[in-house]
Design an enzyme around this catalytic site. Sequence first.
Site, PDB file in Angstrom:
ATOM      1  N   HIS A 190      -8.014  -4.679  -2.391  1.00  0.00           N
ATOM      2  CA  HIS A 190      -6.770  -4.306  -1.705  1.00  0.00           C
ATOM      3  C   HIS A 190      -6.340  -5.409  -0.742  1.00  0.00           C
ATOM      4  CE1 HIS A 190      -3.765  -1.320  -0.776  1.00  0.00           C
ATOM      5  NE2 HIS A 190      -4.113  -1.202   0.485  1.00  0.00           N
ATOM      6  N   SER A 204       0.832  -1.204   0.000  1.00  0.00           N
ATOM      7  CA  SER A 204       0.000   0.000   0.000  1.00  0.00           C
ATOM      8  C   SER A 204       0.869   1.258   0.000  1.00  0.00           C
ATOM      9  CB  SER A 204      -0.965  -0.049   1.190  1.00  0.00           C
ATOM     10  OG  SER A 204      -2.000   0.879   1.044  1.00  0.00           O
TER      11      SER A 204
END
Length: 257
Positions: free
Chosen positions: A236, A122
């Site tokens: 994600h 991330s």
Amino acid sequence: MIVEKRRFPSPSQHVRLYTICYLSNGLRVKGLLAEPAEPGQYDGFLYLRGGIKSVGMVRPGRIIQFASQGFVVFAPFYRGNQGGEGNEDFAGEDREDAFSAFRLLQQHPNVKKDRIHIFGFSRGGIMGMLTAIEMGGQAASFVSWGGVSDMILTYEERQDLRRMMKRVIGGTPKKVPEEYQWRTPFDQVNKIQAPVLLIHGEKDQNVSIQHSYLLEEKLKQLHKPVETWYYSTFTHYFPPKENRRIVRQLTQWMKNR
């Protein structure tokens, strides 16, 4: 340079955990170190976390997952976190915390000095990019998983992060374009010498796959070695079973580099 090293309870008998206080540009910054319990020389693994402050904090279980594959893992918390000095940045001055953490692994007695890998998840993706640029040929590989590569794109995509980004970075991309450009190092990607692996879920709404596409394109233009593992159905956060499988695969990929 390590200032303090304290044992931290480990749920695994095969991995020892320590909280570390180390120096980064004169600041005392904290991090988590995981060492395989079996004596030996191991590849080093720099784990660059995502999120900011309490969002995306370093989880011992995740660090153990990677250490269990045969790595000495160090995960900096970044400045201003969990008792560390300084104020947290967002791929700004805090990049020094990643650089210093890489050097800390180079000095670790159980780490093969020329076998240190960079991993970013991330927000850690852009931290990893910056570290791969800084370390050049000293890095054995760089893996970005759901990683940010473009801070202006992050500002555009994540309306929920804009307030934080304006506060930390000093304004919007229109107001302080140079601050965003400094944090988006596409113009220095030519300095990356490590082979790169990009892992991304195509349904990611936290960090769009566009971030990986941009970095992939830039690396290919420069004829840099880049491999991509894109997953059409994942967001994600990958399902636990797939996550574990990909951890095994990516660590094997690292060892083969």
